[in-house]
Design a protein around this motif. Structure first.
Motif, mmCIF file in Angstrom:
data_model
loop_
_atom_site.group_PDB
_atom_site.id
_atom_site.type_symbol
_atom_site.label_atom_id
_atom_site.label_comp_id
_atom_site.label_asym_id
_atom_site.label_seq_id
_atom_site.Cartn_x
_atom_site.Cartn_y
_atom_site.Cartn_z
ATOM 1 N N CYS A 108 0.863 -1.178 0.000
ATOM 2 C CA CYS A 108 0.000 0.000 0.000
ATOM 3 C C CYS A 108 0.902 1.232 0.000
ATOM 4 O O CYS A 108 1.862 1.305 0.763
ATOM 5 N N THR A 111 -0.753 6.941 -1.767
ATOM 6 C CA THR A 111 -1.933 7.425 -2.493
ATOM 7 C C THR A 111 -3.181 6.589 -2.176
ATOM 8 O O THR A 111 -4.251 6.855 -2.692
ATOM 9 N N SER A 112 -3.021 5.571 -1.325
ATOM 10 C CA SER A 112 -4.134 4.695 -0.950
ATOM 11 C C SER A 112 -4.745 5.183 0.360
ATOM 12 O O SER A 112 -4.167 5.000 1.421
ATOM 13 N N ALA A 113 -5.932 5.794 0.297
ATOM 14 C CA ALA A 113 -6.541 6.397 1.480
ATOM 15 C C ALA A 113 -7.469 5.433 2.217
ATOM 16 O O ALA A 113 -8.093 4.569 1.619
ATOM 17 N N GLU A 115 -10.670 5.776 5.022
ATOM 18 C CA GLU A 115 -11.579 6.752 5.611
ATOM 19 C C GLU A 115 -11.742 6.470 7.090
ATOM 20 O O GLU A 115 -11.861 5.320 7.508
ATOM 21 N N TYR A 123 -12.379 11.795 7.721
ATOM 22 C CA TYR A 123 -10.987 12.105 7.384
ATOM 23 C C TYR A 123 -10.486 11.043 6.423
ATOM 24 O O TYR A 123 -10.793 9.864 6.582
ATOM 25 N N LYS A 124 -9.717 11.453 5.421
ATOM 26 C CA LYS A 124 -9.035 10.514 4.535
ATOM 27 C C LYS A 124 -7.606 10.390 5.059
ATOM 28 O O LYS A 124 -6.848 11.357 5.046
ATOM 29 N N ILE A 125 -7.273 9.214 5.511
ATOM 30 C CA ILE A 125 -5.952 8.960 6.095
ATOM 31 C C ILE A 125 -5.082 8.278 5.040
ATOM 32 O O ILE A 125 -5.424 7.214 4.529
ATOM 33 N N LEU A 126 -3.971 8.921 4.710
ATOM 34 C CA LEU A 126 -2.999 8.344 3.777
ATOM 35 C C LEU A 126 -1.822 7.753 4.549
ATOM 36 O O LEU A 126 -1.360 8.372 5.522
#
Length: 172
Positions: A108, A111-113, A115, A123-126
């Motif tokens: 991973c 760029t793979s988020a 939620e 929140y989008k966690i990268l």
């Protein structure tokens, strides 16, 4: 070789990947094969193989002993560092051939988020770093929160393993 005599030669001298002997006979100035007792060799662990794993070509090595005409494993990450696991190879007379990349699982990347909902907000966690397949990464919670988030990775798909995020108190 004298006339009307036989001589034994090793199979490997005539064909790489074969063990045993070839018996040659000289009769009236003509050399002929009297008998062949050659058997194909297996592939030892560590035998090298060329492969392409998800668009990247390179060299890898078998991770186990493989009999002739049998299939076995080789390491995906030696060819493509973004993949873990083992791909399939075929042994033919001490040489390996690439068969399939099916056993290779992707890492991973940033760029793979994932939620995450905290106090009613999404929140989008990268991932802060690459997470290899089958492993976890611990990182800080989003701005405004204290604690940690643990992300996991399964074949290029990140997931939330756990989180201990709590809102920071307001300063006076």
């Amino acid at each position: 070789v004298g006339s009307n005599t036989t001589v034994e030669e090793f199979c490997v001298d005539a064909a790489f990947g074969y063990s045993g002997n070839v018996t040659l006979m000289c009769s009236n100035g003509t050399l002929s094969v009297e008998s062949v007792d050659c058997v194909p060799d297996p592939c030892e662990a560590g035998t090298e193989v060329s492969a392409t794993i998800h668009g990247i070509s390179g060299e890898s090595a078998s991770t186990a002993f493989i009999e002739h005409d049998a299939r076995g494993p080789a390491d995906c990450s030696m060819v493509n560092a973004d993949y873990a696991g083992e791909f399939l190879v075929l042994c033919r007379a001490a040489r390996l051939e690439f068969v399939s990349e099916v056993g290779c699982s992707g890492s991973c990347v940033a760029t793979s988020a994932v939620e995450l909902e905290l106090v009613g907000k999404e929140y989008k966690i990268l991932p802060e770093d690459r997470i290899r397949h089958g492993t976890e990464l611990e990182q800080s919670c989003p701005y405004g929160f204290d604690g940690t988030i643990t992300l996991g990775c399964n074949d290029s798909v990140p997931s939330l393993v756990s989180e201990t995020c709590v809102p920071r108190p307001c300063n006076d």
